[in-house]
Design an enzyme around this catalytic site. Structure first.
Site, PDB file in Angstrom:
ATOM      1  N   LYS A 257       0.821  -1.210   0.000  1.00 36.40           N
ATOM      2  CA  LYS A 257       0.000   0.000   0.000  1.00 36.40           C
ATOM      3  C   LYS A 257       0.856   1.261   0.000  1.00 36.40           C
ATOM      4  O   LYS A 257       0.606   2.197  -0.775  1.00 36.40           O
ATOM      5  CB  LYS A 257      -0.934  -0.020   1.215  1.00 36.40           C
ATOM      6  CG  LYS A 257      -1.781   1.227   1.395  1.00 36.40           C
ATOM      7  CD  LYS A 257      -2.773   1.051   2.540  1.00 36.40           C
ATOM      8  CE  LYS A 257      -2.121   1.064   3.899  1.00 36.40           C
ATOM      9  NZ  LYS A 257      -1.732   2.441   4.326  1.00 36.40           N
TER      10      LYS A 257
ATOM     11  N   GLY B 263      -3.140   8.931   5.335  1.00 30.72           N
ATOM     12  CA  GLY B 263      -2.108   9.828   5.834  1.00 30.72           C
ATOM     13  C   GLY B 263      -0.967   9.987   4.848  1.00 30.72           C
ATOM     14  O   GLY B 263      -0.406  11.077   4.692  1.00 30.72           O
TER      15      GLY B 263
ATOM     16  N   ASP C  32       3.121  -0.494  12.034  1.00 32.85           N
ATOM     17  CA  ASP C  32       1.809  -0.925  11.547  1.00 32.85           C
ATOM     18  C   ASP C  32       1.476  -2.347  11.962  1.00 32.85           C
ATOM     19  O   ASP C  32       0.306  -2.745  11.937  1.00 32.85           O
ATOM     20  CB  ASP C  32       1.755  -0.817  10.019  1.00 32.85           C
ATOM     21  CG  ASP C  32       1.722   0.625   9.547  1.00 32.85           C
ATOM     22  OD1 ASP C  32       1.281   1.492  10.327  1.00 32.85           O
ATOM     23  OD2 ASP C  32       2.144   0.893   8.409  1.00 32.85           O
TER      24      ASP C  32
END
Length: 441
Positions: free
Chosen positions: A22, A96, A324
């Protein structure tokens, strides 16, 4: 609101090819958009965040063609100064990466634009990126609001770019997004911009800028970027599989007896794969094979077998390489024998949701002995694992990583677990549930 009922599973088995990373997918759009030439991006992630990045740069006048079935995106670069003033505000969703990195690009444009955000991102702090961009000469106005005893800045943000000055900037918070925003702004500055980071953060931006022939040099704790003219497209980019998405499957395999999986062509970037080292320290049976390079990023295959995990200490300096993955690592610690300690986890409160709160509340409901301790102005999480988890009614808090972590916990728990609002999973891993269904035996 969609609820998901999850019952304990016996095991998972299979071979997997995951969607593209991502973070790298979003960066590939941004850097391709401000380069010269056509860039074909393969194995692109079609999660909500990268799609938001595509929409943002289309609004800025960049021609982008996407083909979801082939996981391919083609970007026709406009060059460093070829972006167009948008008509109206630009919505960045809850990404973000999209918002902060786009601010770095817009700092060098000769027009004014306003970036708005979704509900979650509108609550995330932005002073960490607006402050250095102001030092470089960008004119920025944002929404002000309280953050504890201090004032903070939040989206929406209006930025008027122009002629930027180079700066030397020491990051007060270890953040790859902030670092990347400054690097992108540095492409427009007249001179050398130097960034000093106290803790090493993911270096996807640096790697990709080097691929596009930017004037960038990296050292142990610093990065220097210099405007040396237009970026040049390499023509093609292959996005490696997302290690953050893989982490949920890796942990699930490790904690479910009789399980084994092989994940192919996954990102092995050393600044992103900290979870592998931590899980190995906990006793996980993880092996790496077929190491190689996807142009600019290290990749390889990861094989995992179920293991008896033991508690471990995760130190503050390790946090940037697995920030994450901390929610699902907390699940792994819940099933591990003994005590696990996660030090210096404060930044978890500034993610899509307060992940310290979301994970501690949910895991407590499932019977985990977990507590948060404030020590010397920094937070740490203590988990005393090894006891069976039991199904409960838990919440995603609207956060994709919390949701997927709780699904992993539920699959290894006794009884049924009910998880609310799982639509947030589409932010990063829209195929997560269908992939799990194919793996469960």
């Amino acid at each position: 609101m969609r609820f998901l009922a999850v019952k304990g599973s016996s095991r998972v088995k299979g071979n997997i090819l995951l969607p593209g990373d991502k973070s790298i997918s979003s960066r590939s759009i941004i850097i391709s958009a401000i380069s010269r030439g056509k860039t074909t991006i393969r194995n692109f992630s079609f999660g909500k965040d990268p799609l938001n990045t595509i929409n943002v740069f289309r609004r800025l006048g960049v021609k982008i063609i996407s083909d979801r079935p082939s996981k391919t995106v083609i970007v026709f670069g406009s060059g460093l100064s070829g972006l167009k003033k948008p008509k109206g505000d630009i919505f960045t969703g809850d990404s973000g990466t999209t918002l902060r990195l786009t601010l770095g690009v817009l700092a060098g444009q000769d027009f004014s634009s306003t970036l708005t955000a979704g509900k979650s991102l509108s609550r995330r702090p932005m002073l960490r990126v607006t402050a250095p961009l102001r030092k470089m000469g960008a004119d920025i106005k944002s929404r002000l609001g309280p953050c504890g005893s201090k004032m903070e800045e939040y989206a929406p943000i209006t930025i008027k770019g122009g002629c930027l000055a180079p700066i030397t900037y020491r990051l007060p918070v270890a953040s790859a997004q902030v670092k990347s925003a400054i690097l992108l702004a540095g492409l427009y500055a007249n001179g050398k911009t130097r960034i000093i980071e106290p803790l090493k953060t993911r270096d996807h931006t640096e790697r990709m800028l080097r691929l596009f022939k930017a004037g960038i040099k990296t050292g142990r704790h610093s990065i220097v970027i210099e405007n040396k003219g237009e970026l040049r497209s390499p023509g093609r980019i292959l996005i490696p599989g997302d290690i953050s998405s893989a982490s949920f499957l890796i942990v699930l395999t490790a904690i479910l007896p009789g399980s084994s999986i092989l994940i192919k062509n996954i990102s092995l970037n050393p600044e992103r794969s900290g979870i592998i080292g931590v899980l190995k320290r906990m006793g996980a049976d993880i092996r790496i094979s077929s190491r190689g390079m996807a142009g600019f990023e290290p990749i390889g295959n990861i094989s995992v077998r179920s293991s008896q995990l033991k508690g471990a200490v995760i130190n503050k300096k390790e946090i940037p390489s697995l920030i994450d993955e901390l929610p699902v690592l907390m699940v792994a610690a819940s099933f591990a024998k003994g005590k696990s300690v996660f030090k210096g986890v404060d930044e978890l409160r500034a993610k899509e949701t307060d992940r310290i709160t979301s994970m501690t509340r949910n895991l407590k409901k499932m019977g985990v002995d977990i507590e948060v301790v404030n020590s010397a102005g920094s937070e740490k999480i203590l988990i005393r694992g090894g006891a069976p988890l039991t199904g409960a009614k838990v919440s995603s808090f609207g956060d994709h990583r919390t949701a997927m972590s709780m699904i992993v916990a539920a699959l290894a728990a006794e009884g049924a677990t009910f998880i609310d609002d799982i639509s947030c999973i589409n932010k990063s891993f829209p195929d997560f549930l269908s992939l799990l269904k194919a793996l469960i035996r």
